[in-house]
Design a protein around this motif. Sequence first.
Motif, PDB file in Angstrom:
ATOM      1  N   HIS A  74       6.279  -4.384   7.951  1.00 31.23           N
ATOM      2  CA  HIS A  74       6.722  -5.688   8.444  1.00 31.23           C
ATOM      3  C   HIS A  74       5.544  -6.420   9.072  1.00 31.23           C
ATOM      4  O   HIS A  74       5.443  -6.556  10.296  1.00 31.23           O
ATOM      5  N   SER A  75       4.647  -6.893   8.243  1.00 26.20           N
ATOM      6  CA  SER A  75       3.439  -7.545   8.747  1.00 26.20           C
ATOM      7  C   SER A  75       3.760  -8.816   9.528  1.00 26.20           C
ATOM      8  O   SER A  75       2.986  -9.239  10.398  1.00 26.20           O
ATOM      9  N   LEU A  78      -2.991  -1.514   6.310  1.00 27.78           N
ATOM     10  CA  LEU A  78      -2.280  -1.302   5.057  1.00 27.78           C
ATOM     11  C   LEU A  78      -0.917  -1.971   5.151  1.00 27.78           C
ATOM     12  O   LEU A  78      -0.144  -1.695   6.067  1.00 27.78           O
ATOM     13  N   ILE A  79      -0.608  -2.835   4.195  1.00 27.70           N
ATOM     14  CA  ILE A  79       0.582  -3.688   4.274  1.00 27.70           C
ATOM     15  C   ILE A  79       1.429  -3.518   3.019  1.00 27.70           C
ATOM     16  O   ILE A  79       0.900  -3.549   1.900  1.00 27.70           O
ATOM     17  N   GLY A  80       2.739  -3.340   3.191  1.00 25.43           N
ATOM     18  CA  GLY A  80       3.611  -3.298   2.020  1.00 25.43           C
ATOM     19  C   GLY A  80       4.867  -2.496   2.269  1.00 25.43           C
ATOM     20  O   GLY A  80       5.002  -1.809   3.283  1.00 25.43           O
ATOM     21  N   PRO A  81       5.817  -2.563   1.342  1.00 25.82           N
ATOM     22  CA  PRO A  81       7.089  -1.843   1.490  1.00 25.82           C
ATOM     23  C   PRO A  81       6.878  -0.338   1.481  1.00 25.82           C
ATOM     24  O   PRO A  81       5.853   0.161   0.994  1.00 25.82           O
ATOM     25  N   PRO A  82       7.833   0.417   2.005  1.00 25.29           N
ATOM     26  CA  PRO A  82       7.658   1.872   2.111  1.00 25.29           C
ATOM     27  C   PRO A  82       7.632   2.560   0.748  1.00 25.29           C
ATOM     28  O   PRO A  82       8.197   2.071  -0.223  1.00 25.29           O
ATOM     29  N   GLY A  83       6.939   3.705   0.721  1.00 23.54           N
ATOM     30  CA  GLY A  83       6.942   4.545  -0.472  1.00 23.54           C
ATOM     31  C   GLY A  83       5.917   4.199  -1.518  1.00 23.54           C
ATOM     32  O   GLY A  83       5.939   4.756  -2.619  1.00 23.54           O
ATOM     33  N   PHE A  95      -8.812  -6.267  12.202  1.00 26.09           N
ATOM     34  CA  PHE A  95      -8.975  -5.434  11.016  1.00 26.09           C
ATOM     35  C   PHE A  95      -9.894  -6.108   9.992  1.00 26.09           C
ATOM     36  O   PHE A  95      -9.686  -7.255   9.611  1.00 26.09           O
ATOM     37  N   GLN A  96     -10.894  -5.334   9.572  1.00 26.36           N
ATOM     38  CA  GLN A  96     -11.886  -5.858   8.630  1.00 26.36           C
ATOM     39  C   GLN A  96     -11.396  -5.809   7.186  1.00 26.36           C
ATOM     40  O   GLN A  96     -11.869  -6.565   6.354  1.00 26.36           O
ATOM     41  N   LEU A  97     -10.474  -4.891   6.905  1.00 25.99           N
ATOM     42  CA  LEU A  97      -9.872  -4.791   5.581  1.00 25.99           C
ATOM     43  C   LEU A  97      -8.362  -4.877   5.717  1.00 25.99           C
ATOM     44  O   LEU A  97      -7.770  -4.152   6.517  1.00 25.99           O
ATOM     45  N   LYS A  98      -7.756  -5.756   4.940  1.00 31.03           N
ATOM     46  CA  LYS A  98      -6.294  -5.886   4.926  1.00 31.03           C
ATOM     47  C   LYS A  98      -5.856  -5.666   3.483  1.00 31.03           C
ATOM     48  O   LYS A  98      -6.078  -6.509   2.624  1.00 31.03           O
ATOM     49  N   LEU A  99      -5.251  -4.508   3.230  1.00 28.78           N
ATOM     50  CA  LEU A  99      -4.945  -4.094   1.865  1.00 28.78           C
ATOM     51  C   LEU A  99      -3.445  -4.177   1.593  1.00 28.78           C
ATOM     52  O   LEU A  99      -2.642  -3.656   2.358  1.00 28.78           O
ATOM     53  N   GLU A 100      -3.089  -4.819   0.486  1.00 26.78           N
ATOM     54  CA  GLU A 100      -1.690  -5.015   0.115  1.00 26.78           C
ATOM     55  C   GLU A 100      -1.233  -3.917  -0.839  1.00 26.78           C
ATOM     56  O   GLU A 100      -1.909  -3.614  -1.830  1.00 26.78           O
ATOM     57  N   PHE A 101      -0.055  -3.333  -0.551  1.00 28.64           N
ATOM     58  CA  PHE A 101       0.548  -2.294  -1.388  1.00 28.64           C
ATOM     59  C   PHE A 101       1.905  -2.800  -1.882  1.00 28.64           C
ATOM     60  O   PHE A 101       2.942  -2.473  -1.316  1.00 28.64           O
TER      61      PHE A 101
END
Length: 324
Positions: A221-222, A117-122, A233-239
Amino acid sequence: MARADLLLQLVQAALTRDERRVKSSVEALASEERAKRHTVLADELVRLLRQTASMEPVTPGTNSKSDGYTEVHPKRRLSDLCLPDAVLGDLQSLIEEQHRADLLRAYNIEPRHRVLLIGPPGNGKTSTAEALAAELAVPLLVLRYETVITSYLGETSLNIEKVFEEARSRHCVLFLDEFDTLAKERGDEHDTGEVKRVVSNLLMQIDQLPSHAIVCAATNHSELLDRAVWRRFQLKLEFPNPTRDQRTYFAQELRERLGMVFGRSSRTIIDKLGPISYAEIEDFFLELRRRQILSGDLEGTDDALLVRTLTNWEKRARSVHEGG
């Protein structure tokens, strides 16, 4: 036969190791069987309960199981979250694969079980890990960095191994928050050999996880992650940060869930709050609801209360921005 809902409740409680719910479910089953004059079965259920009376009850919510992780009994569901369509679709596919794993294995294919799971906090990464565990009716194991990472040579890798060993033995979701803390790029010239060994060991532990154990890692911080980590990782999800429309929709859903009524629209309030995260929106409305309840203004007729809360929120936000 026992009622289906009681049996389902018992199975779910057993899977999540919620001993209080197991006890209450068995007691309900025993009572129902006794009412049907199935006294032998009812007595046997009661006897089994008494045998385990010495077991320490599990408190619903959070239960610290070891020095290396905290076990959480998840409550949030995917329907409670505001997720990008692509993320929601990928998660639903993963959940279906896990639920129908036997069918996949009949064709020598394993369900996916490694999610980044990738993205800024919150913006929902931690909540997504919890919701994933809830949808699969399994416990959430949260790695505790303060006890896993030590200054002693080799001890950090050993602590990580212990946590992954526990995860391998169970059907669970293992959540690794702030993943870049552990999985840093090994090419960094400032890192010691010990850091490189920790990353190598971590990758090996991820590789050895069976598909019934889902590892869910989150990072703000990817760019700091080791390149070899991405391949695991088989799934890389952007938030990403939510748009204005997404913030408004989330605020409206939250207001309805909290039973909040007042004169100003959700869009107006969101525009006042500015481009903040989902977590910050939730914090604001919870703060406002507390003020309403404590003041006795349950219908939200006091517009001045909303204005004061907004003003205080803006002051705090400005203070943080200015480093005050």
